[in-house]
Scaffold this active site. Structure first.
Site, PDB file in Angstrom:
ATOM      1  N   HIS A  44      33.860  38.347  47.162  1.00 45.56           N
ATOM      2  CA  HIS A  44      34.837  39.382  47.492  1.00 45.56           C
ATOM      3  C   HIS A  44      35.980  38.758  48.305  1.00 45.56           C
ATOM      4  O   HIS A  44      35.862  37.624  48.796  1.00 45.56           O
ATOM      5  CB  HIS A  44      34.157  40.511  48.271  1.00 45.56           C
ATOM      6  N   GLU A  46      37.235  39.216  51.268  1.00 43.76           N
ATOM      7  CA  GLU A  46      36.995  38.822  52.664  1.00 43.76           C
ATOM      8  C   GLU A  46      36.297  37.458  52.731  1.00 43.76           C
ATOM      9  O   GLU A  46      36.570  36.647  53.609  1.00 43.76           O
ATOM     10  CB  GLU A  46      36.110  39.855  53.379  1.00 43.76           C
ATOM     11  N   CYS A  96      29.985  42.435  52.559  1.00 47.51           N
ATOM     12  CA  CYS A  96      31.056  41.775  53.317  1.00 47.51           C
ATOM     13  C   CYS A  96      30.991  42.162  54.792  1.00 47.51           C
ATOM     14  O   CYS A  96      31.320  41.356  55.664  1.00 47.51           O
ATOM     15  CB  CYS A  96      32.419  42.155  52.755  1.00 47.51           C
ATOM     16  N   ALA A 166      57.233  53.424  21.415  1.00 50.36           N
ATOM     17  CA  ALA A 166      58.602  52.908  21.273  1.00 50.36           C
ATOM     18  C   ALA A 166      59.342  53.858  20.362  1.00 50.36           C
ATOM     19  O   ALA A 166      58.789  54.342  19.369  1.00 50.36           O
ATOM     20  CB  ALA A 166      58.562  51.517  20.670  1.00 50.36           C
ATOM     21  N   ARG A 222      47.932  39.283  21.892  1.00 54.46           N
ATOM     22  CA  ARG A 222      48.253  37.970  21.310  1.00 54.46           C
ATOM     23  C   ARG A 222      49.426  37.283  21.999  1.00 54.46           C
ATOM     24  O   ARG A 222      49.479  36.065  22.061  1.00 54.46           O
ATOM     25  CB  ARG A 222      48.550  38.121  19.813  1.00 54.46           C
ATOM     26  N   LEU A 305      49.360  61.062  20.788  1.00 49.54           N
ATOM     27  CA  LEU A 305      50.046  61.122  22.088  1.00 49.54           C
ATOM     28  C   LEU A 305      50.255  62.574  22.513  1.00 49.54           C
ATOM     29  O   LEU A 305      50.006  62.945  23.665  1.00 49.54           O
ATOM     30  CB  LEU A 305      51.390  60.395  21.996  1.00 49.54           C
TER      31      LEU A 305
HETATM   32  C1  AOF Z   1      34.895  44.404  49.244  1.00 52.69           C
HETATM   33  N1  AOF Z   1      35.742  43.389  48.936  1.00 52.69           N
HETATM   34  O1  AOF Z   1      36.891  42.187  47.477  1.00 52.69           O
HETATM   35  C2  AOF Z   1      35.700  44.029  46.654  1.00 52.69           C
HETATM   36  C3  AOF Z   1      34.876  45.128  47.000  1.00 52.69           C
HETATM   37  O2  AOF Z   1      28.739  43.961  42.644  1.00 52.69           O
HETATM   38  P1  AOF Z   1      29.528  43.548  43.827  1.00 52.69           P
HETATM   39  O3  AOF Z   1      28.695  42.969  44.931  1.00 52.69           O
HETATM   40  O4  AOF Z   1      30.676  42.617  43.485  1.00 52.69           O
HETATM   41  O5  AOF Z   1      30.181  44.885  44.458  1.00 52.69           O
HETATM   42  C4  AOF Z   1      31.167  45.599  43.781  1.00 52.69           C
HETATM   43  C5  AOF Z   1      31.642  46.771  44.620  1.00 52.69           C
HETATM   44  O6  AOF Z   1      32.148  46.303  45.884  1.00 52.69           O
HETATM   45  C6  AOF Z   1      32.816  47.513  43.989  1.00 52.69           C
HETATM   46  O7  AOF Z   1      32.376  48.562  43.140  1.00 52.69           O
HETATM   47  C7  AOF Z   1      33.552  48.062  45.207  1.00 52.69           C
HETATM   48  O8  AOF Z   1      32.916  49.218  45.705  1.00 52.69           O
HETATM   49  C8  AOF Z   1      33.353  46.925  46.215  1.00 52.69           C
HETATM   50  N2  AOF Z   1      34.461  45.962  46.045  1.00 52.69           N
HETATM   51  N3  AOF Z   1      34.532  45.292  48.292  1.00 52.69           N
HETATM   52  O9  AOF Z   1      34.447  44.491  50.399  1.00 52.69           O
HETATM   53  C9  AOF Z   1      36.152  43.147  47.701  1.00 52.69           C
HETATM   54  N4  AOF Z   1      36.082  43.784  45.374  1.00 52.69           N
HETATM   55 ZN    ZN Z   2      32.475  43.109  49.740  1.00 51.91          ZN
END
Ligand code: AOF
Ligand code: ZN
Length: 358
Positions: A44, A46, A96, A166, A222, A305
């Site tokens: 993640h 952090e 995190c 378009a 593409r 649409l």
């Molecule tokens: C954070 N920092 O950069 C992100 C978060 O399966 P995992 O462990 O990767 O967890 C995914 C979930 O974590 C995602 O659905 C969202 O709730 C959170 N994402 N959290 O602290 C991050 N990408």
């Molecule tokens: Zn996280």
């Protein structure tokens, strides 16, 4: 926080089903570490920011010039900025919030709360219970906007819907009759490249039966590097031949049909039933939701649409207006919404609309 958002955008198109997240570690108004979430299953934001701070040149300079004895001591005096609340759960990666606490960081600034029910405020509480000061809601609207697809999916239980077409300046999306089974290009090549770029950023792309039969599009990305979206094709009576480009092996395809069809395992074509009696757009969104598609582009034609417009099931519309002139043709859909913004892509104009009722 602005830098966090900027960093997070690097993950556009690769973080699905996870949100875009950026993080910055700051000491004495200097950035000592930064990072963003790249891909599901990987670290993640952090984690990247903290790891980056260990080898960051600014960290090295601070350690040399100040009386701070180590990186560990520096973290105790640093502030962590993150565009989304730090997670508290063990998913594909560890929480995190635990890493932040173990690192000794005492000051955390959060852009917005994570709508994922597994987190939903629990990350912030975990940090506070461990004695961290947490400031919430910094540039909150911008942080939510960054993950508008993720938020729509979590909160409204449907994908974020883009309309895209378009048209000529006279309002035609195609000539009245065509002699070749391929699209007529109304927008220029740069606009087409932008369309392909957007395909790499969204998870699904929807067309109706007539578009599949008349244009025979493959709907892949593409002209831009990246993923191709899952293709969803409306084919009530299964009229589209198996040889159509939409059934090639370049991306999965979901056929929305009234014919009860058995799915064959390990094939890239999936059949999903819809009654076609009412609320077809809603039914398509439910199918996309079932397949975890957080965003879809409604690519055409006019009937498809207009179905989404009539059911008021759309979030943003991209209307490309090209220079070519058609005497007669198929009328473009009608949007009764105020223009949000306009971009010039050489001689093609891109008009962007946002649905205010959503
Ligand atoms: C954070 N920092 O950069 C992100 C978060 O399966 P995992 O462990 O990767 O967890 C995914 C979930 O974590 C995602 O659905 C969202 O709730 C959170 N994402 N959290 O602290 C991050 N990408
Ligand atoms: Zn996280």
């Amino acid at each position: 926080m602005r830098r966090c958002i900027e960093l997070a955008k690097n993950g556009l198109g690769t973080t699905y089903p996870n949100p875009l997240v950026g993080s910055v570690l700051v000491y004495n108004n200097l950035i000592i570490g930064e990072g963003w979430h790249h891909k599901p299953g990987m670290a993640h934001a952090e984690v990247h920011a903290i790891t980056n701070s260990k080898t960051n040149a600014v960290t090295a300079k601070i350690l040399l010039a100040s009386g701070i004895s180590s990186h560990q001591q520096l973290l105790k005096k640093a502030s962590l900025y993150v565009s989304l609340e730090p997670c508290s759960h063990t998913g594909k990666t560890p929480p995190c919030a635990d890493l932040i606490i173990a690192s000794g960081i005492k000051n955390v600034i959060v852009g917005c709360v994570d709508p994922n029910p597994k987190v939903a405020g629990k990350g912030i509480v975990k940090l506070q219970n461990a004695g961290c000061t947490v400031t919430q809601g910094v540039l909150e609207d911008k942080c939510k906007e960054l993950n508008t697809r993720f938020f729509t999916f979590q909160e409204k239980k449907r994908p974020y819907v883009f309309l895209k077409w378009a048209q000529t300046t006279q309002g035609f999306i195609a000539p009245a009759t065509k002699d070749k089974q391929q699209p007529i290009w109304i927008s220029n090549t740069f606009a087409r490249q932008k369309v392909h770029q957007q395909r790499t950023q969204e998870q699904g792309i929807v067309i109706g039966t007539n578009t599949a039969l008349l244009d025979n599009p493959s709907l892949t990305s593409r002209d831009w590097f990246g993923n191709s979206p899952t293709r969803l094709v409306i084919d009530r009576d299964l009229k589209i031949p198996k040889t159509a480009a939409i059934f090639n092996d370049k991306a999965p395809t979901i056929v929305i049909t009234k014919v009860r069809q058995k799915n064959i395992q390990n094939t890239s074509t999936i059949y999903e039933y819809s009654s076609f009696e009412k609320n077809l757009a809603q039914s398509i969104c439910a199918i996309a939701q079932k397949h975890n598609l957080q965003s879809v582009i409604i690519e055409g034609g006019t009937k498809t649409l207009q179905t989404f417009i009539d059911e008021d099931l759309w979030d943003q519309a991209f209307v490309y207006v090209g220079k070519i002139s058609l005497e007669k043709g198929i009328k473009a859909p009608v949007l009764n919404t105020r223009l949000h913004s306009k971009k010039n892509i050489k001689d093609t104009n891109l008009f962007i609309y946002k649905n205010n009722t959503q």
